[in-house]
Write an enzyme that holds these catalytic residues in place. Structure first.
Site, mmCIF file in Angstrom:
data_model
loop_
_atom_site.group_PDB
_atom_site.id
_atom_site.type_symbol
_atom_site.label_atom_id
_atom_site.label_comp_id
_atom_site.label_asym_id
_atom_site.label_seq_id
_atom_site.Cartn_x
_atom_site.Cartn_y
_atom_site.Cartn_z
ATOM 1 N N LEU A 108 51.233 34.659 30.446
ATOM 2 C CA LEU A 108 51.952 35.260 31.619
ATOM 3 C C LEU A 108 52.881 34.265 31.944
ATOM 4 O O LEU A 108 52.746 33.248 32.013
ATOM 5 C CB LEU A 108 51.004 35.383 32.568
ATOM 6 C CG LEU A 108 51.435 35.844 34.064
ATOM 7 C CD1 LEU A 108 51.907 37.311 33.782
ATOM 8 C CD2 LEU A 108 50.400 35.947 35.182
ATOM 9 N N ILE A 139 50.407 29.966 30.445
ATOM 10 C CA ILE A 139 51.508 30.049 31.241
ATOM 11 C C ILE A 139 52.852 29.816 30.562
ATOM 12 O O ILE A 139 53.168 28.846 29.942
ATOM 13 C CB ILE A 139 51.676 29.301 32.632
ATOM 14 C CG1 ILE A 139 50.348 29.224 33.430
ATOM 15 C CG2 ILE A 139 52.882 29.320 33.340
ATOM 16 C CD1 ILE A 139 50.227 30.561 34.150
ATOM 17 N N LYS A 140 53.794 30.879 30.408
ATOM 18 C CA LYS A 140 55.129 30.957 29.744
ATOM 19 C C LYS A 140 56.094 30.313 30.821
ATOM 20 O O LYS A 140 56.093 30.799 31.805
ATOM 21 C CB LYS A 140 55.395 32.266 29.425
ATOM 22 C CG LYS A 140 54.638 32.898 28.214
ATOM 23 C CD LYS A 140 55.315 34.183 27.928
ATOM 24 C CE LYS A 140 56.057 34.120 26.822
ATOM 25 N NZ LYS A 140 56.432 35.591 26.343
ATOM 26 N N VAL A 141 56.531 29.243 30.023
ATOM 27 C CA VAL A 141 57.855 28.455 30.655
ATOM 28 C C VAL A 141 59.076 28.270 29.766
ATOM 29 O O VAL A 141 58.905 28.195 28.616
ATOM 30 C CB VAL A 141 57.372 27.009 31.103
ATOM 31 C CG1 VAL A 141 58.274 26.224 31.643
ATOM 32 C CG2 VAL A 141 56.011 27.062 31.866
#
Length: 372
Positions: A108, A139-141
């Site tokens: 996400l 977590i997409k960064v």
């Protein structure tokens, strides 16, 4: 055996670059896990924009949220996305457990307008991590300089990270460094590192789409490079990965239980119809990597893909391709820099379109609820 499942025999994990509520509720995702050996899933704002804005799948949940008093489009979208991600993570939980946390992840993304905001990325990532509440979440960064600093801190805090929008080898090496630094900081603080997971999402087809336009304007020597630059770039990034894993710094962390930050091939759908439609999947299969594949490309590979251990083939040829790019003055560095900016804008635009679609649906549902 499914051609997709056969990829795993070469050490690569196949993830799905797609999410939609109907896929989760219909049993379609479980079927992909059982029949094709699917091992994870990624999402992004563009995927959610198509899923929520382009279907009625979410209308019952949206109606319930609106009836409960939630009206802010961003808040409504986030609740819908969290519901999807939680359900997908629960479906993949047995995969995560069976693989001892190597696979079974669902991703996400932080808000796309935070790509150049370290503090904002950290706050959003922490909030989403807590809200989803699943150990097999990533977590997409974005892999911007500001994102790299956020990645270091998130890893130090024990939050799994999928680094996205990587196009160049220097950018990949910077986020690999951030991952190592985050693990080292966690060890220094007395934290365990044996269950932290990360992937570095290296984009493929967009590079060829941009480079081929430059190549077309050059002579025959340049035109011989058409359709080859993106794969060569990725193969040399994998050589960077192997060199990092052979280093003393990584070996020390591995001895403390650390997992490697696997390279993940993203944007592996072929954009040029002149190329084989499974080109980027077939040519980048190798150990300790992930390929997140869009549904149409997955269908094509299932039908006529030829899995083989291709990633470590032709490394010398890859070196020669990149050397020719440099000798001919083709603007690979400028293109990879531009693609990061364009990628951020695409996700921001998709996010804006998504919020507008949510607002329209909210208003329509509210009007339907009014007494005649």
């Amino acid at each position: 055996m499914s051609a997709l499942k056969a990829i795993s025999q070469h050490g690569q994990s196949v993830w799905l670059d797609y999410i939609r509520r109907d896929l989760l509720l219909s049993g379609g995702l479980r079927k992909l896990i059982d029949e094709d050996g699917l091992l994870g899933l990624t999402s992004n704002p563009a995927i959610f924009e198509k899923a929520i804005g382009g279907s009625a799948d979410y209308d019952p949940a949206l109606k319930s949220l609106v009836a409960g008093g939630l009206r802010d489009p961003a808040g409504l979208f986030e609740q819908l996305a969290i519901q999807d991600i939680q359900q997908a993570a629960d479906i993949f939980r047995p995969v995560w457990e069976a693989s001892s946390g190597v696979d079974g992840y669902v991703s996400l993304e932080v808000a796309p307008d935070l790509a150049c905001d370290t503090a904002g990325t950290l706050a959003d990532a922490r909030r989403l991590w807590a809200a989803v509440g699943r150990p097999n979440l990533m977590i997409k960064v974005p892999g911007t300089p500001e994102g790299a600093e956020a990645i270091r801190q998130l890893i130090a805090e024990g939050i799994n990270v999928n680094v996205t929008l990587l196009f160049s080898r220097p950018a990949y090496r910077a986020v690999a460094e951030a991952y190592l630094a985050g693990l080292e900081a966690r060890v220094a603080g007395g934290g365990a590192i044996d269950r932290i997971a990360s992937v570095a999402s290296f984009f493929i087809s967009r590079i060829d789409a941009a480079m081929d336009a430059e190549i077309a304007a050059r002579g025959a020597e340049a035109q011989a490079l058409a359709g080859k630059v993106a794969i060569a770039n990725a193969k040399l990034a994998y050589e960077d990965y192997k060199a990092l894993c052979a280093g003393a710094r990584w070996q020390k962390l591995a001895g403390q239980g650390a997992r490697p930050q696997r390279l993940l091939w993203a944007s592996t759908g072929t954009k040029n119809p002149a190329y084989r439609d499974v080109l980027y999947v077939e040519e980048l299969i190798g150990p300790e990597t992930v390929d997140t594949i869009p549904p149409a490309t997955m269908d094509a590979f299932r039908d006529h893909g030829r899995p083989r251990a291709s990633l470590q083939e032709g490394t010398a040829d890859a070196v020669a391709v990149i050397a020719a790019v440099e000798r001919l003055g083709l603007p690979l560095d400028a293109i990879t820099t531009r693609l990061v900016t364009e990628g951020i804008k695409l996700f921001v635009d998709a996010h804006d379109q998504l919020l507008a679609a949510v607002a329209r649906k909210r208003d329509a549902l509210a009007s339907q609820a009014q007494p005649a």
